[in-house]
Design a protein around this motif. Structure first.
Motif, short mmCIF file in Angstrom:
data_model
loop_
_atom_site.label_atom_id
_atom_site.label_comp_id
_atom_site.label_asym_id
_atom_site.label_seq_id
_atom_site.Cartn_x
_atom_site.Cartn_y
_atom_site.Cartn_z
N LYS A 83 0.81 -1.23 0.00
CA LYS A 83 0.00 0.00 0.00
C LYS A 83 0.84 1.28 0.00
CE LYS A 83 -4.26 -1.90 1.98
NZ LYS A 83 -5.11 -2.02 3.17
N ARG A 88 -1.66 6.58 -4.93
CA ARG A 88 -2.90 6.68 -4.16
C ARG A 88 -4.11 6.15 -4.93
NH1 ARG A 88 -4.60 8.99 0.36
NH2 ARG A 88 -6.75 9.73 0.51
N ARG A 110 -8.59 3.75 -1.06
CA ARG A 110 -7.99 2.98 -2.14
C ARG A 110 -9.04 2.10 -2.81
NH1 ARG A 110 -3.20 2.22 -3.76
NH2 ARG A 110 -2.22 3.11 -1.92
#
Length: 280
Positions: A83, A88, A110
């Motif tokens: 992540k 983003r 996300r």
């Protein structure tokens, strides 16, 4: 107004095992911009052998879709590790059949999804075409991308409700590994008849394929054949007497299922009762 997103966005495939390799190769063949993230020396070696391009840190940061082709237990930790490295707006997608989107952890803005091909992949070079894939996401954009991905590699898209994934996956396992397990019992029965495994498989695999063709052409009930479908309790009794215990333990529940399948449509009440008594 933001520019339209590409129909074939940049993809990073994490894992170069059988499924990861097969997906990456299939997408590359359809001109998707794909890189593979190999997390071990063994994975890196497999990627080189398959001719796949390794992902750099810049590739990971620029990816629009990240496909996690890792074991189920690794989905959550690998997702958390990736992540911070992804842009983003990048989508994080797992390829595990039994796991919901929650396995990817909190979304926190996300885009999340799952893409589970219903294919028994035994080698990365296996074709995925002609099979189905279960897709799940709350994002319209990602759904369109995954559906395009499925179409390009020859997969038929299925929509599976998140809360029903375990039942869906159990059915998938029964239709693949379950069939192989049943076939192993058939081989054992042939062995009891003095036939080698090699000769048994050479005889049984075409028979299995012919049964599946019957189901494909006529459906489950009409495609089901054998003594249960004919109501021949004498043959079933002979089978039960001849089979070794391990094969008999498979024969009984499968035959009971077959009896339920043909049921009232093809058998008289007397024939059903006789078979049910034998199969208790």
């Amino acid at each position: 107004m933001s520019p339209p997103r590409p129909s074939r966005p940049k993809v990073v495939v994490v894992g170069t095992g059988r499924l990861g390799g097969a997906l990456a190769l299939a997408l590359v063949a359809k001109r998707w911009p794909v890189r593979v993230l190999a997390r071990s020396e063994e994975s890196q070696r497999r990627a080189r052998e398959l001719g796949l391009k390794p992902a750099t840190e810049a590739d990971v940061a620029q990816a629009r879709v990240c496909l996690l082709c890792v074991p189920d237990k690794a989905v959550s930790p690998v997702a958390e590790e990736l992540k911070p490295r992804l842009a983003r707006g990048a989508a994080l997608v797992h390829c595990a059949g039994a796991l919901s989107l929650e396995a990817l952890g909190p979304a926190r803005g996300r885009v999340l999804g799952s893409f589970h091909p219903l294919v028994a992949v035994s080698d990365p070079r296996d074709s995925l075409a002609g099979n189905s894939v279960a897709i799940s996401t709350r994002s319209r954009w990602l759904r369109e991308v995954l559906e395009r991905m499925a179409k390009d590699v020859g997969l038929r898209a299925l929509q599976v409700p998140e809360k029903k994934r375990a039942a869906y996956h159990a059915g998938a396992v029964l239709s693949a590994g379950g069939v192989v397990a049943a076939l192993s019992a058939a081989v054992e029965a042939f062995r009891a008849a003095g036939i080698s495994e090699e000769d048994a498989l050479a005889a049984l695999l075409p028979l299995t394929r012919s049964a599946l063709r019957g189901v494909e052409a006529r459906g489950l009930a009409a495609g089901y054949t054998g003594p249960i479908a004919r109501g021949d309790s004498g043959v079933v009794a002979a089978h039960l007497a001849a089979l070794p215990p391990e094969a008999k333990a498979v024969y009984r529940p499968l035959s009971r299922r077959g009896l339920e399948l043909v049921g009232k449509q093809r058998l008289t009440p007397e024939a059903r009762a006789a078979l049910a008594k034998l199969l208790k």
